[in-house]
Design a protein around this motif. Structure first.
Motif, PDB file in Angstrom:
ATOM      1  N   VAL A 187      10.352 -11.999  -0.046  1.00 55.93           N
ATOM      2  CA  VAL A 187      10.724 -11.733   1.328  1.00 55.93           C
ATOM      3  C   VAL A 187      11.575 -12.460   2.005  1.00 55.93           C
ATOM      4  N   THR A 188      12.926 -12.578   1.975  1.00 57.61           N
ATOM      5  CA  THR A 188      13.732 -13.827   2.425  1.00 57.61           C
ATOM      6  C   THR A 188      14.322 -13.242   3.711  1.00 57.61           C
ATOM      7  N   PRO A 189      14.867 -13.978   4.464  1.00 57.63           N
ATOM      8  CA  PRO A 189      15.627 -13.783   5.687  1.00 57.63           C
ATOM      9  C   PRO A 189      16.689 -12.564   5.459  1.00 57.63           C
ATOM     10  N   ARG A 190      17.227 -12.610   4.496  1.00 57.64           N
ATOM     11  CA  ARG A 190      18.355 -11.450   4.147  1.00 57.64           C
ATOM     12  C   ARG A 190      17.521 -10.196   4.024  1.00 57.64           C
ATOM     13  N   VAL A 191      16.425 -10.268   3.262  1.00 61.21           N
ATOM     14  CA  VAL A 191      15.866  -8.812   2.982  1.00 61.21           C
ATOM     15  C   VAL A 191      15.163  -8.412   4.206  1.00 61.21           C
ATOM     16  N   VAL A 192      14.774  -9.346   5.247  1.00 61.69           N
ATOM     17  CA  VAL A 192      14.342  -8.785   6.618  1.00 61.69           C
ATOM     18  C   VAL A 192      15.156  -8.493   7.521  1.00 61.69           C
ATOM     19  N   THR A 193      16.394  -9.124   7.391  1.00 58.43           N
ATOM     20  CA  THR A 193      17.612  -8.582   8.389  1.00 58.43           C
ATOM     21  C   THR A 193      18.063  -7.160   8.076  1.00 58.43           C
ATOM     22  N   LEU A 194      18.134  -7.017   6.531  1.00 59.18           N
ATOM     23  CA  LEU A 194      18.879  -5.624   6.099  1.00 59.18           C
ATOM     24  C   LEU A 194      17.474  -4.614   6.284  1.00 59.18           C
ATOM     25  N   PHE A 195      16.310  -4.981   6.193  1.00 57.04           N
ATOM     26  CA  PHE A 195      15.310  -3.803   6.480  1.00 57.04           C
ATOM     27  C   PHE A 195      15.192  -3.697   7.975  1.00 57.04           C
ATOM     28  N   LEU A 196      15.413  -4.521   8.889  1.00 55.33           N
ATOM     29  CA  LEU A 196      15.021  -4.215  10.353  1.00 55.33           C
ATOM     30  C   LEU A 196      16.357  -3.370  10.712  1.00 55.33           C
ATOM     31  N   ALA A 197      17.554  -3.970  10.187  1.00 55.31           N
ATOM     32  CA  ALA A 197      18.954  -3.230  10.553  1.00 55.31           C
ATOM     33  C   ALA A 197      19.022  -1.826  10.037  1.00 55.31           C
ATOM     34  N   SER A 198      18.244  -1.405   9.214  1.00 51.74           N
ATOM     35  CA  SER A 198      18.324   0.098   8.678  1.00 51.74           C
ATOM     36  C   SER A 198      17.354   1.035   9.576  1.00 51.74           C
ATOM     37  N   LEU A 199      16.575   0.253  10.516  1.00 56.39           N
ATOM     38  CA  LEU A 199      15.681   0.941  11.339  1.00 56.39           C
ATOM     39  C   LEU A 199      16.247   1.313  12.627  1.00 56.39           C
ATOM     40  N   THR A 200      15.606   2.247  13.513  1.00 57.45           N
ATOM     41  CA  THR A 200      16.124   2.714  14.756  1.00 57.45           C
ATOM     42  C   THR A 200      15.534   1.307  15.513  1.00 57.45           C
ATOM     43  N   PRO A 201      15.945   1.080  16.654  1.00 57.31           N
ATOM     44  CA  PRO A 201      15.550  -0.298  17.499  1.00 57.31           C
ATOM     45  C   PRO A 201      14.219  -0.298  17.963  1.00 57.31           C
ATOM     46  N   ALA A 202      13.463   1.018  18.217  1.00 54.23           N
ATOM     47  CA  ALA A 202      11.967   1.144  18.705  1.00 54.23           C
ATOM     48  C   ALA A 202      11.306   0.924  17.438  1.00 54.23           C
ATOM     49  N   VAL A 203      11.576   1.197  16.159  1.00 56.88           N
ATOM     50  CA  VAL A 203      10.771   1.269  14.977  1.00 56.88           C
ATOM     51  C   VAL A 203      10.995  -0.283  14.482  1.00 56.88           C
ATOM     52  N   ALA A 204      12.020  -0.659  14.751  1.00 53.84           N
ATOM     53  CA  ALA A 204      12.322  -2.036  14.115  1.00 53.84           C
ATOM     54  C   ALA A 204      11.545  -3.128  15.133  1.00 53.84           C
ATOM     55  N   LYS A 205      11.365  -3.046  16.439  1.00 52.54           N
ATOM     56  CA  LYS A 205      10.779  -3.748  17.063  1.00 52.54           C
ATOM     57  C   LYS A 205       9.253  -3.743  16.528  1.00 52.54           C
ATOM     58  N   THR A 206       8.607  -2.546  16.524  1.00 52.83           N
ATOM     59  CA  THR A 206       7.317  -2.399  15.814  1.00 52.83           C
ATOM     60  C   THR A 206       7.215  -3.108  14.655  1.00 52.83           C
ATOM     61  N   CYS A 207       8.071  -2.739  13.534  1.00 58.15           N
ATOM     62  CA  CYS A 207       7.913  -3.677  12.314  1.00 58.15           C
ATOM     63  C   CYS A 207       8.139  -5.147  12.163  1.00 58.15           C
ATOM     64  N   ARG A 208       8.911  -5.491  13.286  1.00 62.45           N
ATOM     65  CA  ARG A 208       9.102  -7.028  13.099  1.00 62.45           C
ATOM     66  C   ARG A 208       8.070  -7.512  13.806  1.00 62.45           C
ATOM     67  N   GLY A 209       7.083  -6.882  14.651  1.00 62.57           N
ATOM     68  CA  GLY A 209       5.967  -7.676  15.166  1.00 62.57           C
ATOM     69  C   GLY A 209       4.740  -7.533  13.964  1.00 62.57           C
ATOM     70  N   ILE A 210       4.768  -6.341  13.151  1.00 61.44           N
ATOM     71  CA  ILE A 210       3.725  -6.322  12.332  1.00 61.44           C
ATOM     72  C   ILE A 210       4.081  -7.418  11.199  1.00 61.44           C
ATOM     73  N   LEU A 211       5.399  -7.595  10.843  1.00 62.07           N
ATOM     74  CA  LEU A 211       5.534  -8.519   9.695  1.00 62.07           C
ATOM     75  C   LEU A 211       5.483  -9.957  10.183  1.00 62.07           C
ATOM     76  N   ARG A 212       5.999 -10.305  11.222  1.00 63.07           N
ATOM     77  CA  ARG A 212       5.480 -11.669  11.785  1.00 63.07           C
ATOM     78  C   ARG A 212       3.989 -12.027  11.997  1.00 63.07           C
ATOM     79  N   GLN A 213       3.239 -11.015  12.368  1.00 68.36           N
ATOM     80  CA  GLN A 213       1.752 -11.346  12.415  1.00 68.36           C
ATOM     81  C   GLN A 213       1.269 -11.244  11.046  1.00 68.36           C
ATOM     82  N   ALA A 214       1.607 -10.598  10.230  1.00 66.55           N
ATOM     83  CA  ALA A 214       1.091 -10.409   8.862  1.00 66.55           C
ATOM     84  C   ALA A 214       1.237 -11.485   8.093  1.00 66.55           C
ATOM     85  N   LEU A 215       2.894 -12.119   8.104  1.00 64.70           N
ATOM     86  CA  LEU A 215       3.101 -13.149   7.398  1.00 64.70           C
ATOM     87  C   LEU A 215       2.337 -14.328   7.833  1.00 64.70           C
TER      88      LEU A 215
END
Length: 450
Positions: A187-215
């Motif tokens: 789970v590298t920065p490039r993987v995270v960047t590509l994953f969040l970029a594939s989502l809509t902004p609202a969903v990306a914001k939720t997933c970013r918060g989840i990943l940050r807290q889970a990691l």
């Protein structure tokens, strides 16, 4: 030969001296939050004085030893605990030896619910839960199931997080595998960047918060990859919403349009038999949220005073349960009720059952013994949108009525703070930027200056 023997004797004496010094150093100091050995003492009643005293195990020059058959009045257990103030002695008593020890252990153990104290008490020798080979799915499952995660968040937030974890993160297919089966070191920065970029902004914001807290949870439990590969730096960046919202914006309506919508609902054969006209009447007259309206009880209303009011202090969460708290702290407020709303509520009160509690309960048979339950927030919002679309008011939702209230109050000169208090916003900026349908106009004095 003699010199050799003398050397061996000297070395042996030096070793014995070193061992004596080592054992004479005493016990190792207690670590903070730990306790030493627990000692127990039996207490008896002295036959001469009638007072409590320790049982004598050995005879002295002045007293004889107590017989083992001597009745024990009670037992005490004591131990020393290392605290921030130094060494403190704890003591407890009980009818039996085991009871005294148990009570002492309860005094020295962390209080119920103090997870920080429990963590400090059990941290020594703890086996780490995760390694860099652990999968992202394992971390997400453990994090969302941890009581520390669920207790600190609303039920609706936990449900939204679970849905995002299962459907968006773990369920994301990457070739023949899923993102949840990827190990943490991948789970590298490039993987995270590509994953969040594939989502809509609202969903990306939720997933970013989840990943940050889970990691962060994974690192706290043994993993190190997220800190060494720079993933946290990516997850700390703000997700831009872009110039266009992925969802349809709230359709603004005027006061006259709101009245027409409610009239259409009352005239329709289907919706006239439901609570939709009354719910939207209450929202149009107060500006409250949909969840606050369906959570309203008769105890929150004061219809008999000269100025009827409603105390908004509850809402319906994502699990369909009424909770005694609003979306934010600023949501608790007392609102004045317009005459049209008072008339509607008095009519409902006259028809309500004697054991009725909710003003807008979900449908139940007149003679049913089933307890009242509120509407599910997701269901009622969907019904409002569907029925209004069917009647020709396309795009109008419950939020349109809140936006109408904010706009009408702004037209007559209420301050942003007053409007925010009416809507239950903690910041007036949210009210002005999102809920007021106002046209941006420059100062009138500009024409004289320029």
């Amino acid at each position: 030969m003699a010199n050799q023997v003398a050397s061996q004797v000297a070395n042996k004496a030096a070793a014995e001296s070193t061992d004596r010094r080592r054992w004479n150093r005493g016990r190792n100091p207690l670590q903070a939050g730990t306790h030493g050995e627990i000692t127990t003492t039996a207490w008896v009643i002295d036959r001469v004085t009638g007072k409590e005293r320790r049982r004598r195990l050995k005879a002295t020059a002045d007293h004889k030893a107590d017989s083992k058959r001597t009745a024990v009045a009670f037992w005490t257990a004591e131990a020393y605990v290392r605290t921030d103030q130094g060494r403190t002695r704890f003591q407890s008593r009980g009818k039996t030896k085991d009871e005294a020890i148990e009570r002492l252990s309860q005094r020295m153990s962390p209080s119920t619910g103090d997870r920080l104290a429990e963590a400090l008490a059990t941290e020594s020798g703890r086996v780490t839960a995760f390694t860099n080979d652990s999968t992202l799915g394992e971390v997400l499952n453990a994090w969302i199931a941890d009581p520390v995660t669920t207790d600190a968040r609303a039920v609706g937030t936990v449900l939204r997080y679970r849905h995002a974890i299962d459907k968006t993160i773990k369920g994301r297919q990457v070739g023949t595998a899923s993102l949840g089966s990827v190990s943490l070191d991948r789970v590298t920065p490039r993987v995270v960047t590509l994953f969040l970029a594939s989502l809509t902004p609202a969903v990306a914001k939720t997933c970013r918060g989840i990943l940050r807290q889970a990691l962060t949870y994974a690192v706290a439990n043994g993993a190190s990859a997220p800190t060494t590969n720079g993933t946290f730096a990516i997850l700390s960046q703000r997700v831009e919403r872009g110039t266009k919202s992925p969802t349809a914006p709230t359709v603004p309506i005027t006061k006259a349009q709101a009245a027409q919508i409610i009239a259409d609902l009352k005239a329709d054969e289907k919706t006239s038999k439901t609570d939709l006209p009354d719910i939207l009447t209450f929202m149009a007259g107060t500006g409250c949220r949909t969840g606050e309206a369906i959570a309203l009880t008769w105890a929150q209303l004061d219809l008999d005073s000269e100025e009827p009011t409603a105390l908004i202090n509850a809402t319906v969460n994502g699990a369909g349960r009424r909770q005694l708290q609003t979306k934010t702290r600023a949501g608790v407020r007392r609102l004045a009720l317009p005459p049209a709303v008072v008339t509607m509520l008095q009519g409902r009160l006259a028809k309500a059952r004697t054991d009725s509690n909710l003003v807008f309960p979900s449908a139940r048979l007149p003679k049913s013994d089933r307890a009242e339950t509120p509407y599910w927030i997701s269901n009622i919002t969907g019904v409002i949108r569907t029925e209004l679309d069917r009647l020709g008011h396309v795009g109008v939702t419950g939020r349109s009525f809140r936006k109408m209230v904010a706009t009408e109050l702004d037209k007559v000169g209420f301050t942003p703070r007053q409007i925010a208090d009416q809507l239950g916003h903690s910041r007036p900026s949210v009210t002005m930027d999102v809920y007021q349908n106002r046209e941006a106009r420059g100062p009138a004095l500009v024409r004289e200056i320029l």
